[in-house]
Design a protein around this motif. Structure first.
Motif, PDB file in Angstrom:
ATOM      1  N   CYS A  31      13.131  15.184  57.574  1.00 14.96           N
ATOM      2  CA  CYS A  31      12.394  13.964  57.600  1.00 14.96           C
ATOM      3  C   CYS A  31      11.608  13.795  59.281  1.00 14.96           C
ATOM      4  CB  CYS A  31      13.110  12.695  57.711  1.00 14.96           C
ATOM      5  SG  CYS A  31      13.214  12.124  56.017  1.00 14.96           S
ATOM      6  N   ILE A  45       3.339   5.558  47.067  1.00 18.68           N
ATOM      7  CA  ILE A  45       4.366   4.695  47.068  1.00 18.68           C
ATOM      8  C   ILE A  45       5.526   5.631  46.440  1.00 18.68           C
ATOM      9  CG2 ILE A  45       5.306   2.699  46.266  1.00 18.68           C
ATOM     10  CD1 ILE A  45       2.388   1.830  45.665  1.00 18.68           C
ATOM     11  N   MET A  46       6.608   5.419  47.064  1.00 24.41           N
ATOM     12  CA  MET A  46       7.909   6.119  46.539  1.00 24.41           C
ATOM     13  C   MET A  46       8.933   5.209  46.187  1.00 24.41           C
ATOM     14  SD  MET A  46      10.943   8.408  48.590  1.00 24.41           S
ATOM     15  CE  MET A  46      10.299   9.923  48.253  1.00 24.41           C
ATOM     16  N   ILE A  48      12.809   4.424  44.287  1.00 19.76           N
ATOM     17  CA  ILE A  48      14.076   4.593  44.594  1.00 19.76           C
ATOM     18  C   ILE A  48      15.154   3.584  44.109  1.00 19.76           C
ATOM     19  CG2 ILE A  48      16.109   5.316  46.045  1.00 19.76           C
ATOM     20  CD1 ILE A  48      13.918   6.216  48.036  1.00 19.76           C
ATOM     21  N   TRP A  76       8.716   9.047  41.999  1.00 18.57           N
ATOM     22  CA  TRP A  76       9.881   8.366  41.539  1.00 18.57           C
ATOM     23  C   TRP A  76      11.049   9.366  41.816  1.00 18.57           C
ATOM     24  CZ3 TRP A  76      10.316   3.453  39.469  1.00 18.57           C
ATOM     25  CH2 TRP A  76      11.688   3.073  39.260  1.00 18.57           C
ATOM     26  N   ARG A  98      16.531  13.735  44.432  1.00 18.14           N
ATOM     27  CA  ARG A  98      17.052  13.088  45.560  1.00 18.14           C
ATOM     28  C   ARG A  98      17.556  14.186  46.542  1.00 18.14           C
ATOM     29  NH1 ARG A  98      20.867   8.001  44.433  1.00 18.14           N
ATOM     30  NH2 ARG A  98      19.104   7.243  43.443  1.00 18.14           N
ATOM     31  N   GLU A 106       8.211  13.618  50.605  1.00 19.96           N
ATOM     32  CA  GLU A 106       7.693  12.796  50.187  1.00 19.96           C
ATOM     33  C   GLU A 106       8.072  11.439  50.676  1.00 19.96           C
ATOM     34  OE1 GLU A 106       5.309  12.905  47.715  1.00 19.96           O
ATOM     35  OE2 GLU A 106       5.553  14.925  47.198  1.00 19.96           O
ATOM     36  N   ALA A 107       9.051  11.409  51.169  1.00 14.40           N
ATOM     37  CA  ALA A 107       9.575  10.041  51.844  1.00 14.40           C
ATOM     38  C   ALA A 107       8.667   9.989  53.289  1.00 14.40           C
ATOM     39  CB  ALA A 107      11.159  10.090  52.140  1.00 14.40           C
ATOM     40  N   SER A 110       5.108   9.061  52.656  1.00 18.23           N
ATOM     41  CA  SER A 110       4.831   7.696  51.771  1.00 18.23           C
ATOM     42  C   SER A 110       4.752   6.528  52.696  1.00 18.23           C
ATOM     43  CB  SER A 110       5.796   7.526  50.760  1.00 18.23           C
ATOM     44  OG  SER A 110       6.064   8.319  49.990  1.00 18.23           O
ATOM     45  N   TYR A 112       4.515   3.381  51.391  1.00 18.02           N
ATOM     46  CA  TYR A 112       5.362   2.621  51.105  1.00 18.02           C
ATOM     47  C   TYR A 112       6.624   2.931  50.300  1.00 18.02           C
ATOM     48  CZ  TYR A 112       1.078  -0.012  51.537  1.00 18.02           C
ATOM     49  OH  TYR A 112      -0.040  -0.731  52.253  1.00 18.02           O
ATOM     50  N   ILE A 113       7.954   2.385  50.601  1.00 21.83           N
ATOM     51  CA  ILE A 113       8.909   2.950  49.749  1.00 21.83           C
ATOM     52  C   ILE A 113       9.553   1.729  49.069  1.00 21.83           C
ATOM     53  CG2 ILE A 113      11.384   3.903  49.790  1.00 21.83           C
ATOM     54  CD1 ILE A 113      10.316   5.582  52.193  1.00 21.83           C
TER      55      ILE A 113
END
Length: 114
Positions: A31, A45-46, A48, A76, A98, A106-107, A110, A112-113
């Motif tokens: 990250c 947008i991610m 979870i 997703w 995950r 992707e995190a 993004s 927005y999560i």
């Protein structure tokens, strides 16, 4: 005790249990790397959920974005075992597993999560 260890090898959970903390540390490193080297995508947008299924409030929100054809990239997060049957997920969703390298990228990119 030996039987539990053998079963953990068979079902693939042994390494998850033993190396879970190490993997989490590498996740933080990924990250941090992607935050420094990749650009934030304002149209990504991610989603979870705890179960990794297509359910709960994130499902309702994702369905509204899909219906409105908003132009957002929808990601997703799924658990590895949920990839056996992907029929529950709409084709407009990008599926990422995950705690993988792709998940952390992707995190980090993004905007927005959910």
């Amino acid at each position: 005790m030996i039987k539990k260890i053998i079963n953990a090898f068979k079902d693939g959970t042994f390494f998850d249990k033993v190396f879970g903390k190490i993997r989490a540390s590498f996740g933080s490193l990924f990250c941090n790397y992607y935050n420094k080297h990749e650009e934030l995508n304002p149209k990504k947008i991610m989603f979870i959920t705890f179960q990794g299924d297509y359910n709960c409030n994130p499902k309702a929100i994702a369905n509204e974005f899909i219906k409105s054809k908003s132009g957002f990239e929808l990601v997703w997060v799924v658990r590895k075992e949920n990839l056996k049957d992907t029929s529950q997920y709409p084709k407009e969703l990008k599926l990422v597993v995950r705690n993988t390298k792709e998940f952390y990228k992707e995190a980090a990119t993004s905007k927005y999560i959910v």
